[in-house]
Design an enzyme around this catalytic site. Sequence first.
Site, PDB file in Angstrom:
ATOM      1  N   HIS A  92      42.382  34.550  38.338  1.00 48.26           N
ATOM      2  CA  HIS A  92      41.669  35.823  38.202  1.00 48.26           C
ATOM      3  C   HIS A  92      41.174  36.085  36.789  1.00 48.26           C
ATOM      4  O   HIS A  92      40.434  37.050  36.564  1.00 48.26           O
ATOM      5  CB  HIS A  92      42.550  36.983  38.679  1.00 48.26           C
ATOM      6  CG  HIS A  92      41.770  38.070  39.354  1.00 48.26           C
ATOM      7  ND1 HIS A  92      42.360  39.034  40.143  1.00 48.26           N
ATOM      8  CD2 HIS A  92      40.453  38.372  39.366  1.00 48.26           C
ATOM      9  CE1 HIS A  92      41.446  39.867  40.604  1.00 48.26           C
ATOM     10  NE2 HIS A  92      40.273  39.487  40.143  1.00 48.26           N
ATOM     11  N   ASP A 115      43.744  43.773  45.126  1.00 46.33           N
ATOM     12  CA  ASP A 115      44.735  42.924  44.464  1.00 46.33           C
ATOM     13  C   ASP A 115      46.121  43.548  44.587  1.00 46.33           C
ATOM     14  O   ASP A 115      46.260  44.773  44.600  1.00 46.33           O
ATOM     15  CB  ASP A 115      44.347  42.804  42.987  1.00 46.33           C
ATOM     16  CG  ASP A 115      44.971  41.622  42.265  1.00 46.33           C
ATOM     17  OD1 ASP A 115      46.069  41.192  42.648  1.00 46.33           O
ATOM     18  OD2 ASP A 115      44.358  41.146  41.300  1.00 46.33           O
ATOM     19  N   HIS A 117      48.133  43.189  42.184  1.00 53.29           N
ATOM     20  CA  HIS A 117      48.449  43.476  40.784  1.00 53.29           C
ATOM     21  C   HIS A 117      47.336  44.294  40.137  1.00 53.29           C
ATOM     22  O   HIS A 117      46.189  44.274  40.596  1.00 53.29           O
ATOM     23  CB  HIS A 117      48.633  42.165  40.013  1.00 53.29           C
ATOM     24  CG  HIS A 117      49.609  41.217  40.650  1.00 53.29           C
ATOM     25  ND1 HIS A 117      49.220  40.258  41.566  1.00 53.29           N
ATOM     26  CD2 HIS A 117      50.951  41.101  40.525  1.00 53.29           C
ATOM     27  CE1 HIS A 117      50.288  39.582  41.971  1.00 53.29           C
ATOM     28  NE2 HIS A 117      51.352  40.083  41.363  1.00 53.29           N
ATOM     29  N   ASP A 119      46.444  43.795  36.863  1.00 52.42           N
ATOM     30  CA  ASP A 119      45.797  42.925  35.879  1.00 52.42           C
ATOM     31  C   ASP A 119      45.329  43.725  34.668  1.00 52.42           C
ATOM     32  O   ASP A 119      44.231  43.522  34.140  1.00 52.42           O
ATOM     33  CB  ASP A 119      44.628  42.162  36.518  1.00 52.42           C
ATOM     34  CG  ASP A 119      45.103  41.169  37.567  1.00 52.42           C
ATOM     35  OD1 ASP A 119      46.296  40.825  37.559  1.00 52.42           O
ATOM     36  OD2 ASP A 119      44.285  40.740  38.399  1.00 52.42           O
ATOM     37  N   HIS A 132      45.503  35.614  33.350  1.00 50.24           N
ATOM     38  CA  HIS A 132      45.059  36.100  34.661  1.00 50.24           C
ATOM     39  C   HIS A 132      45.661  37.462  34.996  1.00 50.24           C
ATOM     40  O   HIS A 132      45.224  38.100  35.960  1.00 50.24           O
ATOM     41  CB  HIS A 132      45.352  35.072  35.766  1.00 50.24           C
ATOM     42  CG  HIS A 132      46.762  35.037  36.258  1.00 50.24           C
ATOM     43  ND1 HIS A 132      47.101  34.617  37.526  1.00 50.24           N
ATOM     44  CD2 HIS A 132      47.944  35.351  35.657  1.00 50.24           C
ATOM     45  CE1 HIS A 132      48.407  34.666  37.690  1.00 50.24           C
ATOM     46  NE2 HIS A 132      48.935  35.110  36.573  1.00 50.24           N
ATOM     47  N   ASP A 218      41.362  39.282  44.957  1.00 47.47           N
ATOM     48  CA  ASP A 218      42.428  38.310  44.746  1.00 47.47           C
ATOM     49  C   ASP A 218      43.130  38.112  46.087  1.00 47.47           C
ATOM     50  O   ASP A 218      43.568  39.086  46.704  1.00 47.47           O
ATOM     51  CB  ASP A 218      43.406  38.849  43.693  1.00 47.47           C
ATOM     52  CG  ASP A 218      44.454  37.839  43.263  1.00 47.47           C
ATOM     53  OD1 ASP A 218      44.896  37.034  44.105  1.00 47.47           O
ATOM     54  OD2 ASP A 218      44.849  37.874  42.085  1.00 47.47           O
ATOM     55  N   ASP A 220      45.956  37.265  46.763  1.00 46.68           N
ATOM     56  CA  ASP A 220      47.332  37.762  46.835  1.00 46.68           C
ATOM     57  C   ASP A 220      47.373  39.247  47.165  1.00 46.68           C
ATOM     58  O   ASP A 220      48.447  39.815  47.358  1.00 46.68           O
ATOM     59  CB  ASP A 220      48.136  37.423  45.580  1.00 46.68           C
ATOM     60  CG  ASP A 220      47.761  38.229  44.337  1.00 46.68           C
ATOM     61  OD1 ASP A 220      47.244  39.348  44.454  1.00 46.68           O
ATOM     62  OD2 ASP A 220      48.012  37.728  43.222  1.00 46.68           O
ATOM     63  N   GLU A 263      42.078  32.960  43.231  1.00 51.40           N
ATOM     64  CA  GLU A 263      43.501  32.616  43.358  1.00 51.40           C
ATOM     65  C   GLU A 263      43.852  31.866  44.638  1.00 51.40           C
ATOM     66  O   GLU A 263      45.021  31.863  45.055  1.00 51.40           O
ATOM     67  CB  GLU A 263      44.375  33.871  43.210  1.00 51.40           C
ATOM     68  CG  GLU A 263      44.268  34.559  41.848  1.00 51.40           C
ATOM     69  CD  GLU A 263      45.010  33.861  40.712  1.00 51.40           C
ATOM     70  OE1 GLU A 263      45.678  32.831  40.977  1.00 51.40           O
ATOM     71  OE2 GLU A 263      44.916  34.341  39.560  1.00 51.40           O
TER      72      GLU A 263
END
Length: 291
Positions: A92, A115, A117, A119, A132, A218, A220, A263
């Site tokens: 990412h 996402d 997260h 980030d 990332h 992303d 994830d 990712e």
Amino acid sequence: MLGVPLDLGQNRRGVDMGPSAIRYAGVRERLETLGYNVHDHGDLRVPARYEQESEERLKHLSAVVETNRTLAKKMDEISSGDAIPLVFGGDHSIAIGSLAGIARHYQNLGVIWYDAHGDLNTAETSPSGNIHGMPLAVSLGLGHESLTGIAGEAPAVNPENIVIIGARALDDAEKSLIQKHNIKVFTMHEVDRLGMSEVINQTSNYLSHCDGVHVSLDLDGLDPIDAPGVGTPVVGGLSYRESHLAMEMLEETGKVTSCEFVEVNPILDEKNKTAEAAVALIGSLLGEKIR
């Protein structure tokens, strides 16, 4: 389409094969079936992994900067034409370059960060030093000057133009930054309480002042059951079904002007399941309907 096989923004090898996995899963054929004239720009050349190269707790800084500078120029070039930039990661950290290049073409670029997260770390707050985990902070102008400088003098995006969807793994420093800048976040708690339909309706209204919207997805962000081939899986994520709903509703807004899917790690995947999920979601985001 543009692949960025960068795996230097994190520790786990394999995500550099993400663009190949997405292509293998039939993304071009899917888009051509939808009537798109697809131009594949191939993959950017990525520097070799420098052994233990780091600066100020930023792992592989020079290689990540070099890649993202090249990516920003390429995205600027693609965005200058009548095209929808579609980027495949890679990790990412490539969002630094894609946003830096795309933002030059908009007065108020909106960003949907799909996402697990935030980030939103910097060198000072990151537990790992992996870049990332920093691209959204960098795009806000926060972080090492060699990273923030890729966007030029002004940040690539303003905090009031960001919506994070699916967050469920935020560091304390990220939570503080979100509160400080009043960044709009739909955690899994909000997604569960409101439902994805209402989340996207609110997102669309929130970004209605933007003259373009970039979707940074992303894999994830999805639950590991649906997307096992990612480097930082977090249980309790967005489902495959509600992710399709989100992409379909975003397409219906007519505001999405660019996107990236990152990712995908084939080494950690199950029979290319995650890349196939990415391609299916790309289809929904770009107009594919059941009927």
